[in-house]
Design a protein around this motif. Structure first.
Motif, PDB file in Angstrom:
ATOM      1  N   ILE A  97       0.963  -1.258  -0.144  1.00 20.34           N
ATOM      2  CA  ILE A  97       0.241   0.124   0.134  1.00 20.34           C
ATOM      3  C   ILE A  97       0.735   1.371  -0.040  1.00 20.34           C
ATOM      4  O   ILE A  97       1.855   1.194   0.660  1.00 20.34           O
ATOM      5  CB  ILE A  97      -0.943  -0.200   1.161  1.00 20.34           C
ATOM      6  CG1 ILE A  97      -1.595  -1.303   1.122  1.00 20.34           C
ATOM      7  CG2 ILE A  97      -1.742   1.218   1.493  1.00 20.34           C
ATOM      8  CD1 ILE A  97      -2.748  -1.318   2.387  1.00 20.34           C
ATOM      9  N   GLY A  98       0.414   2.148  -0.955  1.00 19.96           N
ATOM     10  CA  GLY A  98       1.277   3.465  -0.813  1.00 19.96           C
ATOM     11  C   GLY A  98       2.264   3.611  -2.035  1.00 19.96           C
ATOM     12  O   GLY A  98       2.960   4.727  -2.395  1.00 19.96           O
TER      13      GLY A  98
ATOM     14  N   THR B  80       3.770   3.593  -5.659  1.00 17.78           N
ATOM     15  CA  THR B  80       3.100   3.894  -6.854  1.00 17.78           C
ATOM     16  C   THR B  80       3.620   2.832  -7.913  1.00 17.78           C
ATOM     17  O   THR B  80       4.426   1.941  -7.740  1.00 17.78           O
ATOM     18  CB  THR B  80       3.648   5.270  -7.536  1.00 17.78           C
ATOM     19  OG1 THR B  80       5.093   5.070  -7.849  1.00 17.78           O
ATOM     20  CG2 THR B  80       3.409   6.290  -6.356  1.00 17.78           C
TER      21      THR B  80
ATOM     22  N   LYS C  98      -3.858   1.268  -3.222  1.00 21.71           N
ATOM     23  CA  LYS C  98      -4.465   1.540  -2.108  1.00 21.71           C
ATOM     24  C   LYS C  98      -5.023   0.030  -1.540  1.00 21.71           C
ATOM     25  O   LYS C  98      -5.095  -0.851  -2.334  1.00 21.71           O
ATOM     26  CB  LYS C  98      -5.792   2.293  -2.519  1.00 21.71           C
ATOM     27  CG  LYS C  98      -5.620   3.698  -3.002  1.00 21.71           C
ATOM     28  CD  LYS C  98      -6.716   4.522  -3.281  1.00 21.71           C
ATOM     29  CE  LYS C  98      -8.034   3.779  -3.995  1.00 21.71           C
ATOM     30  NZ  LYS C  98      -7.406   3.600  -5.587  1.00 21.71           N
ATOM     31  N   ASP C  99      -5.376   0.052  -0.348  1.00 21.77           N
ATOM     32  CA  ASP C  99      -5.842  -1.056   0.273  1.00 21.77           C
ATOM     33  C   ASP C  99      -7.006  -1.491  -0.455  1.00 21.77           C
ATOM     34  O   ASP C  99      -7.971  -0.891  -0.753  1.00 21.77           O
ATOM     35  CB  ASP C  99      -6.376  -0.656   1.775  1.00 21.77           C
ATOM     36  CG  ASP C  99      -6.669  -1.728   2.587  1.00 21.77           C
ATOM     37  OD1 ASP C  99      -5.974  -2.672   2.560  1.00 21.77           O
ATOM     38  OD2 ASP C  99      -7.733  -1.883   3.356  1.00 21.77           O
TER      39      ASP C  99
ATOM     40  N   ASP D  57      -6.839  -2.876  -3.409  1.00 19.54           N
ATOM     41  CA  ASP D  57      -6.461  -2.947  -5.094  1.00 19.54           C
ATOM     42  C   ASP D  57      -5.932  -4.468  -5.326  1.00 19.54           C
ATOM     43  O   ASP D  57      -5.386  -5.319  -4.571  1.00 19.54           O
ATOM     44  CB  ASP D  57      -5.353  -1.993  -5.391  1.00 19.54           C
ATOM     45  CG  ASP D  57      -5.870  -0.478  -5.598  1.00 19.54           C
ATOM     46  OD1 ASP D  57      -7.197  -0.535  -5.581  1.00 19.54           O
ATOM     47  OD2 ASP D  57      -5.257   0.218  -5.586  1.00 19.54           O
TER      48      ASP D  57
END
Length: 333
Positions: A118-119, A121, A171-172, A174
């Protein structure tokens, strides 16, 4: 990396898709490029190659540096996109020479799996993949292949394939397919997986698992003497049993010293499939894309990103395989 083919048959209502319909529909869609092939039979591979080579809509993305010491594939060094006209039967020596590329692609994908979070790119993933390729003396095959601007494909949620890495933050919840191909010691190795980011809901967790099962079902029917069409039957049956659909627009491909070549591996049943058979020494990818909504897709203006029309999520897994006298060997396992 999955094959760069898009048949764009978006309104097929029947379970079976005619192989002739595939060819005629693509001819109709891409008729301006017809004369390029002259007297040659218009194959799926030649269609895809010329179509994506001719696209003008690819945006200008920043690229990665490749040191002069890294050997380049022919489509970079000489702008040649050569591939055999028929499925290639490799010798033992050629197969042994291909193994390191497949092994390296798998190791890089493992590394991505260990670090994805998460976080992050999608461009962070591209940086990681590019660095690992260069550190190991390999060229990231997607980079500048027919204009593709990055070193890996990252396809998030409703992106079916060929997603271009950029500023999108994971994101959480995905799901993301990471498709890696490397050119190493003269050969390409190609593999992909769909990763779950954080807490993924039950539907999408089931979708990811179904995509893995569909790939494995397709591989399971492969052996010397089997029909290529057996793969589409097996994949379709598995997807249906899991309650999902196969996106028919993209296929697997032959691979070796060339990135994409024959045979074209169609992941859905076809009418009149012919008698083309797998033979020991052939190497190709099996890489079905599975979705939980409509299988209709469109290509975005960047010329690469394929998304589901209804916004439903998709998942994909891919292996490069070798047909042997005794069955099949997964080279990217």
């Amino acid at each position: 990396m999955r094959t760069f083919v898009s048949y764009l048959i978006q309104n097929t209502k029947n379970r079976n898709i005619s192989l002739k319909y595939f060819q005629e529909e693509v001819k109709r869609k891409f008729s301006p490029y017809h004369s390029f092939y002259g007297h040659q039979q218009l194959s799926h591979t030649s269609i895809k190659n010329h179509f994506f080579w001719s696209l003008k809509g690819v945006r200008n993305f920043s690229s990665r540096h490749v040191p002069d010491c890294i050997p380049l594939p022919a489509y970079i060094s000489s702008k040649m996109y050569a591939a055999p006209s028929q499925p290639e039967i490799k010798s033992k020596a050629e197969i042994d020479n291909m193994r390191p590329a497949c092994k390296l692609a798998t190791e890089i994908l493992d590394n991505v799996g260990d670090n994805i979070r998460i976080g992050m790119t999608t461009d962070d993933i591209d940086v990681l993949v590019h660095r690992l390729c260069i550190e190991n003396g390999a060229y990231p095959s997607p980079l500048h292949y027919r204009g593709f601007p990055k070193s890996v494909c990252t396809s998030v949620n409703h992106v079916a394939c060929h997603g271009i890495p950029g500023s999108l933050v994971l994101k959480d919840g995905d799901i993301i397919n990471v498709d890696i191909t490397v050119f190493y010691k003269g050969y390409h190795g190609d593999t992909s997986r769909t990763f779950k980011i954080g807490n993924v809901d039950e539907l999408n967790s089931s979708l990811v698992e179904a995509a893995r099962l569909c790939r494995d079902a397709g591989i399971e029917v492969c052996h010397h003497g089997a029909k290529f069409s057996d793969i589409g039957e097996a994949v379709y049956s598995c997807a249906s049993e899991c309650g999902f659909q196969v996106i028919p627009n993209f296929c697997g491909h032959g691979i070796g010293t060339y990135f994409h070549g024959p045979p074209d591996i169609i992941h859905v049943p076809v009418d009149n499939p012919g008698n083309d058979k797998m033979l020991a020494g052939m190497t190709f990818t099996v890489e079905p894309i599975i979705c939980h909504g409509s299988p209709n897709i469109q290509i975005l203006q960047d010329g690469w990103t394929a998304v589901t029309l209804d916004g439903s999520r998709s998942a994909q897994f891919e292996h490069t395989i070798l047909i042997t006298e005794d069955g099949v060997e997964i080279l990217t396992k």
